[in-house]
Design a protein around this motif. Structure first.
Motif: not given
Ligand SMILES: Nc1ncnc2c1ncn2[C@@H]1O[C@H](COP(=O)(O)OP(=O)(O)O)[C@@H](O)[C@H]1O
Ligand SMILES: [Mg+2]
Length: 488
Positions: A377, A381, A418, A421
């Motif tokens: 992640n 992101y 997503s 998480l």
């Molecule tokens: N460390 C991080 N920093 C910024 N945004 C994050 C971070 N981790 C997760 N996100 C945000 O949370 C959302 C959900 O993450 P996740 O549940 O892993 O879904 P996916 O990786 O499939 O998009 C992501 O789309 C992102 O916008």
């Protein structure tokens, strides 16, 4: 749904019944006021009539007395010729003239029998003109008048007849007064009855009001109970479905892990054997090359490099699918490798502080997958520069946290699509642990997982299985991140 409809219709009916009762009560009150007002007006009128009748009675008496007085003074003057008699005689006559007017009012005609009244009046007039004649004759000194007055009884008889008429009028006035009194009594009774009826109506309205209020209360209580029952049913349904979904998610995660392990095995055994065989063949070919075939040697060298790259790729994929380092080297070393490889790939600075912990393989895999997803992640992101991965050992649990100084995000507003998480949280909670996501726009992200050990793990899992940790905990925790701890 059905109970709601019938409840609202009951309420509507009660309301309209209450409205009807109140309208009836208001009409009763209005009718009472009208009756009371009209009886009051009539009573006032009757009292006035009684008053007037009393006055009329006094007038009749006064007239009779005045006429008697005039008659006796006229007699005195006629017999003695003494003029002193004439003054009271004139006064009495004036009095009669004054009082007689009263008898011509419509009051008098309505009160008395008309013929009696007429004969009373005409007798009075006759008597007065007769007395005036006698007085005039006495003034003219005509002795036969005196004789007539002395000898005859006419005056006395006339006066007796006159008195009889006056008595008759008085008794008529009495009857009239009596009638009015009775009417007054009746009016009082009506008034009293009206009052009683009004009070009764008020009581009835009050009683109806109480009844309706109670009915409405009961209806609303029943409604409330129905709603509560419905809500309870829904809640237990939600709980049951949540449990089933959680079980399904665990099953799927396990299936994925099994499939990965299977794939890793296949890749290792089959692809590994193929690649090794190819490499051996190349080595054999190389040894048999004529010394002048430099072009072929160059090609074989390139092929060896390609095969080596393929073997490395296979290892990486296998490692990614099922971290063999976990069982071979332990959690700390695996995490070190994971972080180093991530740092190499992404060019970010990853700092680690990993204490050795003692966990079962499932908990180790949970932590490994958690760090793996968190790092992925961050790479995707976060736009971070520094990352810190910490593993701490406690008596009853291990704690892992991954912190970055990137752009952060709102954990309560995750996109629908997503699952990283959510899956992370599920995996941690299914193992009896808990996950905290601490993030906010512009202040980085810290993800902390607490995983219980040994006895504690068994107990927490028991608690999770009995539904103590509901899915709601996800929303609850993510909506209230502790501020300013992401960089800590
Ligand atoms: N460390 C991080 N920093 C910024 N945004 C994050 C971070 N981790 C997760 N996100 C945000 O949370 C959302 C959900 O993450 P996740 O549940 O892993 O879904 P996916 O990786 O499939 O998009 C992501 O789309 C992102 O916008
Ligand atoms: Mg993800």
């Amino acid at each position: 749904m059905h109970s709601q409809i019938s409840d609202s219709s009951i309420r509507r009916r009660s309301l309209s019944a209450l409205r009807l009762a109140l309208i009836i009560a208001a009409l009763c009150a209005l009718a009472m006021v009208l009756v009371n007002e009209s009886t009051h007006m009539r009573a006032t009128q009757v009292l006035q009539e009684v008053e007037q009748a009393n006055q009329m009675r006094t007038t009749i008496s006064s007239l009779t007395r005045a006429l008697t007085e005039a008659e006796s003074n006229q007699r005195g003057y006629t017999l003695t010729g003494d003029r002193r008699y004439l003054e009271p005689y004139d006064n009495a006559l004036n009095e009669i003239v004054r009082l007689r007017k009263t008898l011509e009012t419509p009051q008098a005609t309505s009160m008395f029998n008309l013929s009696t009244l007429l004969s009373f009046r005409s007798f009075m007039s006759e008597k007065m003109s007769e007395m005036a004649l006698t007085v005039r004759m006495r003034e003219d000194n005509r002795p036969e008048v005196v004789d007539f007055v002395v000898t005859s009884n006419v005056g006395l008889e006339q006066m007796a007849a006159f008195r009889a008429q006056s008595d008759e009028l008085l008794s008529q006035a009495d009857t009239y007064i009596q009638e009015r009194r009775q009417e007054l009594q009746r009016l009082l009774n009506v008034s009293r009855l009206g009052l009683v009826a009004g009070v009764l109506a008020a009581f009835v309205a009050f009683f109806l009001h109480l009844k309706q209020t109670r009915a409405m209360q009961r209806a609303s209580e029943a409604h409330q109970n129905a709603l509560e029952a419905e809500r309870d049913a829904l809640e237990s349904q939600v709980r049951e479905r949540t449990t089933r979904l959680a079980e399904l998610a665990t099953h799927l995660q396990q299936a994925v892990e099994d499939e990965r392990a299977h794939l890793a095995r296949e890749l290792h055994d089959e692809l590994g054997a193929l690649l090794t065989a190819a490499k051996l063949d190349v080595a054999r070919l190389k040894s048999r090359l004529p010394p002048d075939a430099t072009d072929l040697a160059e090609r074989l060298k390139h092929l060896t490099e390609t095969l080596n790259q393929g073997i490395a790729l296979k290892r990486r994929i296998i490692e990614d699918l099922r971290p063999s380092s976990l069982s071979n080297l332990g959690l700390v070393a695996s995490l070190e490798i994971l972080c180093r490889e991530f740092a190499d790939r992404s060019g970010l600075h990853v700092q680690t502080a990993l204490e050795p912990v003692e966990l079962d393989s499932a908990a180790e895999l949970t932590i490994y997958r958690m760090v793996q997803e968190a790092l992925t992640n961050i790479g995707k992101y976060a736009e971070a520069k520094n990352i810190r991965v910490v593993l701490k050992n406690y008596v009853y649990h291990a704690e892992v946290s991954i912190t970055d100084d990137g752009r952060g995000f709102d954990p309560s507003a995750l996109p629908q699509s997503s699952h990283g998480l959510v899956g992370m949280r599920h995996r941690v909670e299914a193992g009896g642990g808990r996950l905290d996501i601490n993030s906010g726009a512009g202040r980085g992200t810290r993800i902390t997982g607490t995983v219980p050990r040994g006895q504690a793990r068994a107990q927490s899992q028991l608690a999770t299985a009995s539904g103590a940790m509901s899915v709601n905990s996800y929303a609850r925790e993510t909506t209230s991140p502790t501020p300013d701890t992401a960089h800590g």
